[in-house]
Design an enzyme around this catalytic site. Structure first.
Site, mmCIF file in Angstrom:
data_model
loop_
_atom_site.group_PDB
_atom_site.id
_atom_site.type_symbol
_atom_site.label_atom_id
_atom_site.label_comp_id
_atom_site.label_asym_id
_atom_site.label_seq_id
_atom_site.Cartn_x
_atom_site.Cartn_y
_atom_site.Cartn_z
ATOM 1 C CB ALA A 146 8.027 -5.840 9.957
ATOM 2 C CE LYS A 147 3.864 -6.677 2.563
ATOM 3 N NZ LYS A 147 2.858 -5.669 2.278
#
Ligand code: PMP
Length: 310
Positions: free
Chosen positions: A159-160
């Site tokens: 995930a960013k």
């Protein structure tokens, strides 16, 4: 240091507002604890001069919402809604150049406890002009960082997540201070993970090799695209663990991501890759990608969201 000028319109707290009004409190949870997640999307000015070609917008908004799920974000938007907000923002800003679009889901509550559930979430989107930020004609000088890539059981690496980018920043600074362009991070197993803000491919024995999505990499959308382009072009692609020593004997290597686009690697830890020049598979990937995003005839045109401006 000068801030990059932003486009005049942003999306903030449910509406389109002038960028100067897109402001949060200093007590914002995401600011205090890094509890946000973001997307990075490019829009390219088409040859026709009046269309912005957004690359794989639905894939970016889907990944953004998945990052949000990992942060237990509760928002009233579907991936399609976020894509709609982004295309409307591009229309309102009517850029006449290449752009970078930054959607951001964040814990907007002001409470003190570092937690995920029960803290109010928001979505914001802003955009800025962006051309190549690495010189794509000069092969990159990379180093293997002594910083280890964050792992899934520490901060979900696929995930960013905003706070996770401290890891990227540490590695990037170390590289810059050592006179390198960027860093390659290894994961806890000592296998190659990725660059500080991009995925990595190497070429070995004519096959394109990249670390699997379980190697603590960000699940890059450019990476996924290049796997498809290469397979369609008859190039063998292996998604498998990569040892550090394979880097030093690779025939070619390149970083890929929305920001860096596709950037050839000339050396790693001072050891030349191939003959130090852009290799044939790197060149092929760059040509396929750039002709697509600039609006030339391409079998991958479905990956563009075309927004008419002006
Ligand atoms: N890894 C990291 C850590 C990144 O920040 C990025 C840029 N988003 C990438 C890989 C490449 O992902 P994408 O191709 O989706 O931009």
């Amino acid at each position: 240091m000068v801030d990059t000028p932003l486009f005049p319109n942003a999306f903030f707290e449910g509406e389109f507002v002038p960028i100067d009004q897109a402001k949060v409190s200093v007590a914002t949870h995401a600011l205090q604890y890094g509890t946000g997640c973001f997307g990075g999307i490019r829009g390219y000015l088409d040859h026709d001069g009046s269309t912005i070609n957004i690359f794989r917008l639905p894939d970016h908004t889907r990944r953004l919402l998945q990052s949000g799920m990992l942060l237990r974000a509760q928002l009233p938007y579907s991936a399609g809604d976020v894509a709609g907000i982004i295309t409307e923002l591009v229309r309102r800003n009517a850029p006449s150049q290449n752009v970078y679009i930054r959607p951001f889901i964040y814990k907007a509550g002001l409470e003190l406890t570092p937690r995920l559930s029960g803290v109010r979430d928001q979505l914001a989107v802003y955009m800025l002009p962006l051309n190549d930020y690495l010189d794509l004609n000069t092969p990159l000088r990379l180093m293997v960082s002594s910083w280890q890539r964050i792992e899934d059981n520490i901060i979900p690496s696929r995930a960013k997540i905003t706070g996770g980018y401290i890891n990227s920043s540490l590695a990037k600074d170390q590289a810059a201070e050592g006179g390198f362009d960027d860093a390659i991070l290894l994961n806890r197993e000592g296998k190659v993970s990725e660059g500080s803000g991009a995925n990595l491919f190497i070429v070995r024995n004519g096959a394109l090799v990249t670390s699997p999505i379980t190697a603590d990499i960000l699940e890059g959308i450019t990476r996924r695209s290049l796997v498809e382009f290469a397979r369609d072009a008859g190039v063998t692609v292996e998604e498998r663990a990569i040892d550090r020593s394979e880097l030093y004997i690779a025939e070619e290597a390149f970083l890929c991501g929305t920001g860096v686009q596709i950037a050839g690697v000339g050396s790693i830890d001072g050891r030349p890759i191939g003959n130090g020049e852009r290799g044939p598979i790197t060149a092929r990937m760059q040509d396929t990608f750039f002709s697509l995003v600039h609006g030339e005839e391409s079998p991958y045109r479905r990956y563009l969201t075309r927004v008419t401006i002006g």
